[in-house]
Motif scaffolding. Structure first.
Motif, mmCIF file in Angstrom:
data_model
loop_
_atom_site.group_PDB
_atom_site.id
_atom_site.type_symbol
_atom_site.label_atom_id
_atom_site.label_comp_id
_atom_site.label_asym_id
_atom_site.label_seq_id
_atom_site.Cartn_x
_atom_site.Cartn_y
_atom_site.Cartn_z
ATOM 1 N N SER A 116 0.675 -1.380 0.117
ATOM 2 C CA SER A 116 0.026 0.050 -0.022
ATOM 3 C C SER A 116 0.923 1.386 -0.123
ATOM 4 O O SER A 116 2.040 1.312 0.316
ATOM 5 C CB SER A 116 -0.968 0.187 1.332
ATOM 6 O OG SER A 116 -0.038 0.332 2.429
ATOM 7 N N THR A 118 0.480 3.758 2.072
ATOM 8 C CA THR A 118 0.945 4.138 3.314
ATOM 9 C C THR A 118 1.975 3.495 3.825
ATOM 10 O O THR A 118 3.117 3.796 4.409
ATOM 11 C CB THR A 118 -0.402 3.485 4.382
ATOM 12 O OG1 THR A 118 -1.539 4.552 3.889
ATOM 13 C CG2 THR A 118 -0.009 3.739 5.812
ATOM 14 N N HIS A 145 -0.521 11.452 2.790
ATOM 15 C CA HIS A 145 0.683 10.442 2.418
ATOM 16 C C HIS A 145 0.329 9.098 2.961
ATOM 17 O O HIS A 145 1.509 8.448 3.625
ATOM 18 C CB HIS A 145 1.897 11.059 2.860
ATOM 19 C CG HIS A 145 2.184 12.171 2.219
ATOM 20 N ND1 HIS A 145 2.639 12.388 0.932
ATOM 21 C CD2 HIS A 145 2.459 13.684 2.752
ATOM 22 C CE1 HIS A 145 2.943 13.941 0.742
ATOM 23 N NE2 HIS A 145 2.876 14.463 1.831
ATOM 24 N N GLU A 206 3.502 15.910 -2.610
ATOM 25 C CA GLU A 206 2.885 15.105 -3.877
ATOM 26 C C GLU A 206 3.185 16.519 -4.678
ATOM 27 O O GLU A 206 2.810 17.818 -4.700
ATOM 28 C CB GLU A 206 1.331 15.582 -3.552
ATOM 29 C CG GLU A 206 0.777 14.263 -2.578
ATOM 30 C CD GLU A 206 -0.820 14.565 -2.579
ATOM 31 O OE1 GLU A 206 -1.469 14.089 -3.563
ATOM 32 O OE2 GLU A 206 -1.266 15.027 -1.710
ATOM 33 N N ASN A 211 -4.940 15.544 -2.854
ATOM 34 C CA ASN A 211 -5.781 15.263 -1.651
ATOM 35 C C ASN A 211 -6.524 16.598 -0.900
ATOM 36 O O ASN A 211 -7.065 16.107 0.021
ATOM 37 C CB ASN A 211 -4.861 14.309 -0.901
ATOM 38 C CG ASN A 211 -4.610 12.942 -1.324
ATOM 39 O OD1 ASN A 211 -5.740 12.279 -1.185
ATOM 40 N ND2 ASN A 211 -3.399 12.720 -1.747
ATOM 41 N N VAL A 242 -0.553 8.988 -6.761
ATOM 42 C CA VAL A 242 -1.546 9.317 -7.329
ATOM 43 C C VAL A 242 -0.840 9.711 -8.827
ATOM 44 O O VAL A 242 -1.274 9.359 -9.858
ATOM 45 C CB VAL A 242 -2.296 10.707 -6.933
ATOM 46 C CG1 VAL A 242 -3.197 11.324 -8.029
ATOM 47 C CG2 VAL A 242 -3.199 10.227 -5.832
ATOM 48 N N LYS A 267 -1.113 2.856 -6.640
ATOM 49 C CA LYS A 267 -2.396 2.922 -7.433
ATOM 50 C C LYS A 267 -2.158 2.181 -8.647
ATOM 51 O O LYS A 267 -2.248 1.112 -8.948
ATOM 52 C CB LYS A 267 -2.803 4.415 -7.360
ATOM 53 C CG LYS A 267 -3.311 4.905 -6.066
ATOM 54 C CD LYS A 267 -4.139 6.130 -6.131
ATOM 55 C CE LYS A 267 -4.386 6.623 -4.522
ATOM 56 N NZ LYS A 267 -5.482 6.517 -3.816
HETATM 57 N N1 PMP Z 1 0.194 8.925 -1.029
HETATM 58 C C1 PMP Z 1 -0.775 9.838 -1.849
HETATM 59 C C2 PMP Z 1 -0.420 10.627 -2.605
HETATM 60 C C3 PMP Z 1 -2.208 9.130 -1.811
HETATM 61 O O1 PMP Z 1 -3.323 9.760 -2.449
HETATM 62 C C4 PMP Z 1 -2.638 7.881 -1.140
HETATM 63 C C5 PMP Z 1 -4.052 7.387 -0.810
HETATM 64 N N2 PMP Z 1 -4.845 7.973 -1.579
HETATM 65 C C6 PMP Z 1 -1.496 7.358 -0.055
HETATM 66 C C7 PMP Z 1 -0.345 8.074 -0.240
HETATM 67 C C8 PMP Z 1 -1.890 6.165 0.657
HETATM 68 O O2 PMP Z 1 -2.094 5.052 -0.159
HETATM 69 P P1 PMP Z 1 -2.818 3.729 0.344
HETATM 70 O O3 PMP Z 1 -4.171 4.346 0.384
HETATM 71 O O4 PMP Z 1 -2.430 2.813 -0.884
HETATM 72 O O5 PMP Z 1 -2.208 3.360 1.628
#
Ligand code: PMP
Length: 427
Positions: A116, A118, A145, A206, A211, A242, A267
């Motif tokens: 993920s 995260t 993040h 980012e 977000n 993203v 993603k």
């Molecule tokens: N970084 C960014 C820029 C995100 O948009 C996201 C989730 N939308 C994450 C990290 C976290 O990713 P995940 O939901 O796969 O843990």
């Protein structure tokens, strides 16, 4: 669109799942009503449990740049699962995927697959702290993040103050390792480095914020971050979860011509499966276990089914050709919404980067989290719900990005614009 069955399913879900969902924004708190339960997706369309068909601009929050159930991605995943779903041992496909990613992102010399975004961010910060032998991190308000403790942090007042927890359960001491600054404000970063420079391990950003809704970086912002971090011996981390493979084959860093020290991906690279990555400079990534002393591991990291799907998705994007069409479709839709708003005399602005955009219900430019908060969230909620009735699924929050996929057509855009016209008249 009636949501009778979705409402019932939501009531049942809420008895056993926290808030009825497995990720908070799915609960529709920002737009009201029960969330729509999805039965299936194909191309640009979702089929709901209520039997409705929706043109999807949420696309699982960004991964599905090829649309739902893309035949090649689905076939690759199905074939992989038949060969075995997980081995906890290396497979050749992981190397192929990593090679493809390193080819697309020259700043990534060495990488690690995770499950993920995260997890990738959390791990990258650990590596950055180990490399710099410092504890503090700079982030920007409105950038998300993932939910690692030291990132769920509210801004203090100004660059000179440390963050405080933005979620219950985050230790104050951890929040205080984070400095939260206004996006697009490189001077605030310079000021923070003047005060805390010797303690800052990394700046995470980012490169196009998605977000708080879509907020592009102003000219010079990322360049100055690159320069400041270099000067102070801190690492620059681009969170391209993203934007990676969304804005170009090579992400935002390719378009902006900036080489970060570390990059986070997620993603799109997983073709809609739980797959993410972090990587970058060889000297930094060489600190990760088993080469170095930064521990990070995962039972399902580099999972063969996810890797097969990711490879198929990237294979379909690698020519770079889909991006021009995606950009044109998004420009048509964004331009169309702006025109309809003028006609209906509704104050809004559409902010766009490639095939991601946000319809902000405010007229002043959104350049950071403060200006994003000016947006009329009640208007967005109404707009969202009217569109939903008309079979158009936008993200269920003002502060999220809408996405296009290669499966969307000119006809979809026309249909969407006609629904937008109706919605704006009814606001
Ligand atoms: N970084 C960014 C820029 C995100 O948009 C996201 C989730 N939308 C994450 C990290 C976290 O990713 P995940 O939901 O796969 O843990």
């Amino acid at each position: 669109m009636a949501r009778v069955k979705s409402e019932k399913l939501f009531r049942e879900a809420s008895k056993v799942l926290v808030g009825g969902v497995n990720s908070p924004v799915r609960a529709f708190k920002a737009v009201g009503g029960a969330p729509v339960f999805i039965r299936s997706g194909k191309g640009a369309r979702l089929t709901t449990e209520d039997g409705g068909r929706l043109i999807d601009y949420c696309l699982s929050w960004g991964p599905l740049i090829l649309g739902h159930a893309h035949p090649k991605v689905a076939a690759a995943a199905a074939a992989a699962v038949k060969r075995g779903s997980s081995f906890g041992a290396p497979t050749e496909a992981e190397t192929r995927l990593a090679r493809m990613i390193c080819g697309a992102f020259p700043s990534i010399e060495l990488m690690r697959l995770t499950s993920s975004g995260t997890e990738s961010v959390m791990s990258a910060l650990r590596v950055a702290r180990a490399f710099a032998k410092r504890d503090m991190i700079v982030k920007f308000a409105g950038c998300y993040h993932g939910h690692a403790d030291s990132l769920l942090v509210q801004a203090g007042s100004g660059a000179a103050t440390l963050g405080s927890p933005d979620s219950a359960g985050v230790p104050k001491a951890w929040a205080e390792t984070t400095i939260n600054l206004p996006y697009n404000d490189a001077s605030a970063a310079a000021e923070a480095f003047l005060k805390w420079g010797e303690r800052i391990a990394a700046v995470i950003v980012e490169p196009v914020a998605a977000n708080m809704g879509v907020v592009p970086p102003e000219a010079g912002f990322l360049e100055r971050l690159r320069e400041i971090t270099k000067r102070h011996g801190a690492l620059l981390i681009f969170d391209e979860v993203v934007t990676g493979f969304r804005l170009s084959w090579g992400g935002a860093q390719k378009l902006r011509g900036i080489r970060p020290d570390l990059t986070i991906l997620g993603k799109i690279m997983g073709g809609g499966f739980p797959l993410a990555a972090y990587g970058g400079r060889r000297d930094v990534m060489s600190l990760v276990s088993p080469l170095g002393r930064v521990y990070q591991a995962g039972t399902l990291s580099g999972n063969p089914v996810a890797v097969a799907a990711g490879l198929a998705a990237l294979e379909a994007l690698k020519s770079g050709k889909p991006y021009a069409r995606l950009d044109r479709l998004a420009a048509d839709l964004a331009g169309g919404i702006t025109r309809e708003a003028k006609r209906a005399n509704v104050p809004l602005r559409v902010q766009r980067a490639g095939s991601m955009f946000t319809v902000f219900f405010t007229v002043s430019p959104v350049k950071d989290y403060e200006s994003a908060k000016w947006a009329d969230t009640a208007k967005y909620a109404k707009f969202f719900n009217i569109l939903l009735e008309e079979g158009i699924y936008f993200p269920p929050s003002q502060f999220e990005a809408a996405f296009l996929s290669t499966a969307h057509t000119e006809k979809d855009i026309e249909k969407t614009l006609s629904a937008v016209r109706g919605a704006l008249e009814r606001l």
